[in-house]
Design a protein around this motif. Structure first.
Motif, PDB file in Angstrom:
ATOM      1  N   TYR B  74       0.835  -1.198   0.000  1.00 35.50           N
ATOM      2  CA  TYR B  74       0.000   0.000   0.000  1.00 35.50           C
ATOM      3  C   TYR B  74       0.873   1.253   0.000  1.00 35.50           C
ATOM      4  N   ASP B  75       0.381   2.289  -0.693  1.00 33.77           N
ATOM      5  CA  ASP B  75       1.066   3.581  -0.682  1.00 33.77           C
ATOM      6  C   ASP B  75       0.670   4.352   0.567  1.00 33.77           C
ATOM      7  N   ASP B  76       1.644   4.959   1.218  1.00 34.87           N
ATOM      8  CA  ASP B  76       1.314   5.798   2.370  1.00 34.87           C
ATOM      9  C   ASP B  76       0.722   7.115   1.893  1.00 34.87           C
ATOM     10  N   THR B  77      -0.089   7.706   2.759  1.00 34.44           N
ATOM     11  CA  THR B  77      -0.726   8.968   2.401  1.00 34.44           C
ATOM     12  C   THR B  77      -0.191  10.102   3.260  1.00 34.44           C
ATOM     13  N   SER B  78      -0.144  11.287   2.679  1.00 29.98           N
ATOM     14  CA  SER B  78       0.124  12.520   3.422  1.00 29.98           C
ATOM     15  C   SER B  78      -0.830  13.576   2.899  1.00 29.98           C
ATOM     16  N   PHE B  79      -1.229  14.478   3.783  1.00 33.05           N
ATOM     17  CA  PHE B  79      -2.108  15.589   3.388  1.00 33.05           C
ATOM     18  C   PHE B  79      -3.340  15.066   2.669  1.00 33.05           C
ATOM     19  N   THR B  87       6.359  11.341   0.318  1.00 32.54           N
ATOM     20  CA  THR B  87       5.883  10.201   1.093  1.00 32.54           C
ATOM     21  C   THR B  87       6.045   8.878   0.346  1.00 32.54           C
ATOM     22  N   LEU B  88       6.045   8.937  -0.974  1.00 29.66           N
ATOM     23  CA  LEU B  88       6.132   7.706  -1.755  1.00 29.66           C
ATOM     24  C   LEU B  88       7.574   7.206  -1.746  1.00 29.66           C
TER      25      LEU B  88
END
Lengths: 460, 680
Positions: B74-79, B87-88
């Motif tokens: 899974y890709d992490d999320t920011s904002f 973040t990627l």
């Protein structure tokens, strides 16, 4: 013993007909899964390096088993200490393996005890690092310590094809922040290679199985396989050259991003050069898209096989992510796990929680039993040569406390631990000290760990 | 500027950029220094494709139906978004999966697929195997005197099959064990069996034409030998038999290969053709023309493979896998002319084409965008606007709904909710799917038909299906999905949609706090601070039932809680007529529902209809939409230096009719989108 060494029997015509398929055929899979429990002797030929064990002894393996939302502690703690301890309701599933499992009470992870909300995220981020994580929802600001499994992987990981294995059952929440302003990286990962580098985990047992075992195309002749490996090496060389050329044209922060890629390519090259040929090929790959409970069982079985085949010696498993709100309706429990864990002392809620907790322990007990069935070359079992830790990010769901943690430790760690006892520690004994003992049992030269690990516990 | 009731509580969302930000509306600092407009477009860190972008890109590049990134971590999320460059990150596991995906995609693109093969292995000890003599042991069958062993198979189609037996023998006496292999009673091969142990057992294969249907593979043992006096015993042991085929199946068509192979090596030569294929595909995969040395590197791979015994297809496959594993594919590379220079410079034509396509499509540019880049046309505002409008009308703009709105409005969360089955027995997979589709269709209507985005909050009609009509208590539409007047059900706009009610609830009850927080953070960009410790959870007192509202009001008697919850909770109370799955209710725990909310400035509203009107009129709403889409378009958080750009963008959007296309054009033509600088 149902292993059939594959001989060179693929004629060129057959190889062509097989058409470069990526996955290896599993002999048993075609038969609809005759699920013979494999007990694989510790053959030298299974070792990736073709070396003999030091002293002829199997190595020590470390497993970390995480469950979310704490435990109902008054239905967990035995009243008697020492061997033959009593089994309160939640520990009842340990009955068949009690002699192999110790209950450790009174351990604390003080690094997670910070007086702000977000105990699930913080306790999970700190679960194996024993370091206080920064309070941020912005992944670019993340700070944690290195986790105990990664300390072990750095020291002993080069001896296996996979330095460590990170698995779990849930990828993550797709929207919103994860817990009171804490990044989802803390709630989804217990394994941390460095302060800002969580180790991504895999959550589908079939994919983990394929990663571990199906990378070797048995439909090819030795010659074809060697040729493909040469081509693969050329591809890695080419992309490495491209990355290095690009690197020189980038700014500092762009270079840092590209370094992550280069590190990954180097890992692939190292693994390819290890000469591992995948002889340890188990039957029965797990199915895709299993229901949750079956998925847990399948994932734990893949973990056992990875350890059995010595593909890795360090495994972390997350039953769920921090503060999980999974529904356990298959146990007849209404509501959702995290919501329930805020039990407010209500009897019916505590009962629901205890049912979930007991089920979690039963899964752990099954893993321990499986590891105890696997016989190694010297007649000991995989469990004899392992230390398997079970715990949660908090103790009580209402209090969110990080002391008095629920901790189980299974296995003898190759003689470094005497299991089957209830050991009560004085209040606030750092769990980091237990991690230090586990590292030392695995032959890792460490004298401190995390924020407060300075004195290893004597487990014998 | 219109009145904003939140102004007293927080900086407006345009300016609430970072802790300590003190920029003013006119772009000046507190000391009065006016920043030159377009002074600092900021910079986006080297960004890898996220999961959706990877899958969409290989779809558009190759025409494949494979979606390899579904297996990626899974890709992490920011904002709030999963496309934020900082973040990627890439873990070793990512690279491993990139390689697997590259090989799988390149194999699919170059192979000539055969029919699905029949491929069966029958262990000799299994119960379906019969024999005229001997016995089954743990994992083999022992033919201990002359006789036959029969294994049933059933092949699906006519063709040439390979039948194989794995054999060894207890050797003894003057001769080796003599065996035959055949099918349906006919011997096809007779041979000595040399192997004496199972580990060294030998494989014997015959090839035979078979008709569809059941057949029997037979192994014969011909020369039993037994000399008990000397303890000598010759037996034939069968480990397993197998069938594989048809080996002579004609290859099927492969449209992916047909598109990829733009030349015929027979006519223009292997290397010339390989160069053409690889140069074409890499130009599209890397989203820019290749340098001569880069083409040379790929061709070198092709040559190395063919020199090492590989076929033309092998060479193309290996080089294509390198194209897909390359950092130029995995990352969206933007190169600064001076990596340490502070000067803002326009993006290159192709870099800009990629920014546009990943902004609006979450995928690579198409031919028209590449052509515009090649012509140098994208440096022109009018051409950018033309392209944006064209792209929004393309079906690929559905990515804005799935990816952008999926995260902005929490639509993606619908899949992960687990409403309690005892509390909500009506909830099922069909209702979940309908809830999600309603929200997606609703958002897509703003991209497609360009209606004012204030209607996100005030629309009277909504597209629903029969299941939702029953759930909402309104007349079903005449078609599967159709527009229905929802005002009688008091469900106008997104605030009345069941999917939103679901994702902002707990499994067993509503959460006015989460709903209020959603309004604040997603619609007004005024995220409340996280709570202090020890306040999670509401007390359930079975003996003294209360409504959720009453319990929350008690909780707000605590001044520490009140500071934030005085803002959050009244917004959430407006939703109280909708339970945890969005069913209308008049009572909660036996008490009448009170959906009255009040703003800090004293204005009151009842229910989500009135709340929607209040929000739609507040300038914070349009500013917040601008800010969300800006974050999405750039893949980075707005910085204080972005204030002048955001003001300009919102000027076109918020002061106009709040049309999505205007906002997209304003962002795409903003210097923040079109320029970058180095990192001094």
């Amino acid at each position: 013993m149902s292993f059939k060494p594959h001989a060179k029997w693929w004629t060129p015509k057959l190889a062509k007909a097989r058409g470069g398929r990526l996955s290896a055929p599993s002999r048993r899979a075609f038969l609809g899964g005759a699920a013979a429990a494999i007990t694989l002797p510790f053959l030298e030929s299974l070792r990736p390096w073709g070396q003999a064990w030091a002293n002829g002894h199997p190595p020590v393996r470390l497993v970390y088993y995480y469950v979310p939302n704490g435990i109902v502690m008054n239905q967990w703690k035995p009243t008697q200490t020492g061997p033959g301890y009593d089994l309160p309701r939640i520990l009842e599933p340990l009955l068949p393996v009690r002699d192999h499992v110790s209950v450790l009470t009174g351990l604390a992870n003080r690094a997670a005890s910070v007086p702000v909300a977000g105990d699930h995220a913080r306790g999970t981020g700190s679960f194996l690092t024993c370091a206080t994580v920064t309070h941020t929802a912005d992944a670019a600001q993340i700070q944690n310590g290195i986790s105990v499994d990664q300390v072990a992987a750095n020291a002993i990981g080069h001896e296996t094809l996979f330095p460590s294995l990170e698995v779990g059952m849930s990828g993550g929440a797709p929207v919103g922040d994860c817990d009171s302003g804490y990044s989802c990286a803390y709630t989804r990962n217990i394994s941390w290679a460095g302060p800002s580098t969580p180790m991504a985990k895999m959550t589908d047992p079939k994919l983990v199985f394929d990663r571990l075992f199906a990378g070797f195309d048995r439909t090819l002749s030795e010659e074809d396989r060697a040729r493909r490996e040469r081509w693969r090496a050329s591809v890695l060389d080419t992309v490495t050259d491209e990355a290095n050329t690009l690197h020189r044209r980038l700014s500092r922060s762009d270079q840092a991003k590209l370094d992550e890629y280069l590190t990954g390519v180097r890992e692939l090259e190292k693994r390819m050069q290890s000469g591992f040929t995948g002889e340890c090929y188990p039957s029965d790959p797990p199915g895709l898209g299993l229901p949750y409970a079956e998925g847990v069982r399948a994932m734990n079985e893949v973990m056992v096989k990875a350890l059995e085949c010595d593909l890795t010696r360090v495994v972390t498993f997350m039953m769920e992510n921090a503060g999980s709100n999974r529904s356990f309706d298959f146990l007849g429990v209404p509501g959702a796990h995290h919501e329930l864990s805020h039990h407010q002392g209500v009897a019916s809620t505590l009962e629901s929680l205890a049912v979930i907790d007991t089920w979690e322990v039963s899964q752990f007990a099954w893993l321990v039993e499986r590891m105890n069935e696997v016989v190694e070359a010297d007649g000991t079992t995989l469990l004899d040569n392992s230390l398997v830790l079970f715990s949660s990010e908090i103790s009580d769901g209402d209090w969110h406390n990080h002391d008095d943690l629920p901790v189980l430790l299974a296995g003898s760690g190759g003689g470094h631990a005497v299991p089957g006892r209830h050991i009560r520690y004085s209040s606030e004994q750092p769990i980091a000290n237990l991690f230090l003992s586990m590292l030392q049992a695995a032959g890792v030269n460490a004298s401190s760990f995390g924020q407060d690990g300075t004195a290893p516990l004597d487990l014998t | 500027m219109k009145h904003s009731w939140l102004a007293a509580l927080a900086l407006g969302p345009l300016l609430a950029l970072a802790p300590g930000c003190s920029c003013n509306l006119d772009g000046s600092d507190d000391d009065g220094t006016v920043r030159p407009l377009h002074g600092d477009p900021g910079r986006v860190t080297l960004r890898r494709l996220n999961r959706a972008e990877y899958d969409n890109t290989v779809r558009d590049l190759l025409g494949t139906a494979l979606r390899p990134a579904r297996d990626f971590p899974y890709d992490d999320t920011s904002f709030g978004f999963d496309n934020v460059a900082d973040t990627l990150s890439i873990s070793p596991l990512h690279v491993e999966m990139y390689e697997q995906a590259a090989v799988a995609l390149a194999t699919e693109a170059t192979e000539l697929p055969l029919e699905e093969l029949y491929d069966v292995v029958v262990p000799a000890e299994s119960p379906e195997v019969t024999a005229t003599t001997g016995a089954a042991y743990g994992d083999y069958y022992n033919l201990w005197s002359n006789g036959e062993l029969h294994a049933p198979i059933e092949v699906p189609v006519a063709g040439l099959y390979a039948l194989t037996a794995r054999l060894y023998a207890d050797q003894g006496g003057p001769d080796l064990a003599l065996a035959s292999l055949g099918v349906d009673g006919q011997v096809l091969d007779t041979f000595d069996v040399v192997a004496a142990t199972r580990d060294t057992a030998e494989l014997h294969t015959v090839e035979v034409q078979l008709q569809p249907g059941p057949h029997t593979i037979t192994v014969w043992f011909h020369n039993d030998y037994y000399d008990p006096g000397n303890g000598v015993d010759r037996n034939l042991k069968v480990d397993w038999v197998s069938a594989l085929g048809p080996l002579d199946a004609e290859p099927g068509p492969n449209p992916i290969r047909d598109r990829l192979y733009t030349c015929d090596p027979q006519s223009i030569g292997d290397e010339a053709c390989a160069q053409q294929i690889l140069s074409n595909v890499a130009t599209r995969a890397w989203r820019r023309p290749l340098a001569g040395a880069e083409v040379g590197g790929l061709l070198g791979l092709f040559q190395a493979v063919t020199a090492d015994g590989g076929t033309f297809d092998d060479g193309v496959r290996v080089a294509l896998s390198a194209v897909l594993l390359s950092p130029h594919f995995i990352y969206r590379v933007e190169v600064d002319p001076d990596p340490e220079g502070p000067e803002a410079v326009p993006l290159g034509d192709y870099e800009l084409a990629s920014r546009l396509s990943y902004f609006l499509w979450s995928s690579m540019p198409d031919e028209a965008l590449f052509a515009a880049a090649e012509a140098g046309a994208l440096q022109d505002d009018a051409e950018i606007e033309r392209q944006v409008r064209r792209m929004l009308a393309d079906p690929k703009a559905a990515a804005l709904t799935e990816e952008f709105a999926g995260q902005w409005l929490y639509i993606r969360g619908i899949d992960n909710m687990v409403p309690d089955v005892w509390t909500y027995p009506d909830f099922d997979a069909e209702l979940r799917a309908s809830m999600k589709e309603e929200m997606e269709r609703f958002f897509a209507s703003f991209v497609g038909s360009d209606r004012p985005m204030s209607e996100l909050l005030t629309a009277t009609h909504g597209e629903i299906d029969a299941r939702l009509a029953a759930h909402y208590g309104v007349t079903p539409p005449s078609t599967a999905w159709g527009a229905v007047d929802l005002t009688p059900a008091e469900r106008g706009g997104v605030l009345g949609q069941a999917g939103l009610h679901l994702v902002t609830s707990y499994p067993t009850r509503t959460s006015p706090v989460q709903r209020g927080k959603w309004v604040l953070s997603q619609l007004l960009c005024s995220e409340p601070k996280p709570p202090p410790p020890g306040v999670e959870g509401l007390i359930e007192d079975d003996a003294n039932p209360q409504t959720v509202r009453e319990r929350l009001e008690q909780h707000r008697a605590d001044p520490m809680c009140a500071s934030c919850h005085d803002v959050m909770d009244p917004l959430g109370f407006a939703f109280e007529h909708f339970d945890g799955i969005g069913t209308w209710r008049e009572v909660d725990h036996g008490f009448p529902v009170d959906a009255m909310g009040e703003l800090p400035d004293g204005r009151a509203f009842y229910g989500t209809q009135e709340l929607g009107q209040v929000l739609a009129e507040d300038p914070l709403f349009s500013q917040c939409v601008s800010r969300k889409l800006f974050t999405w378009a750039l893949g980075r958080a707005p910085a204080p230096t972005d204030a002048p750009y955001l003001l300009e963008i919102n000027g076109r959007f918020g002061d106009g009719d709040l049309r999505f296309s205007e906002l997209a054009v304003a962002i795409a033509t903003s210097p923040a989108f079109r320029m970058r600088r180095g990192e001094p």
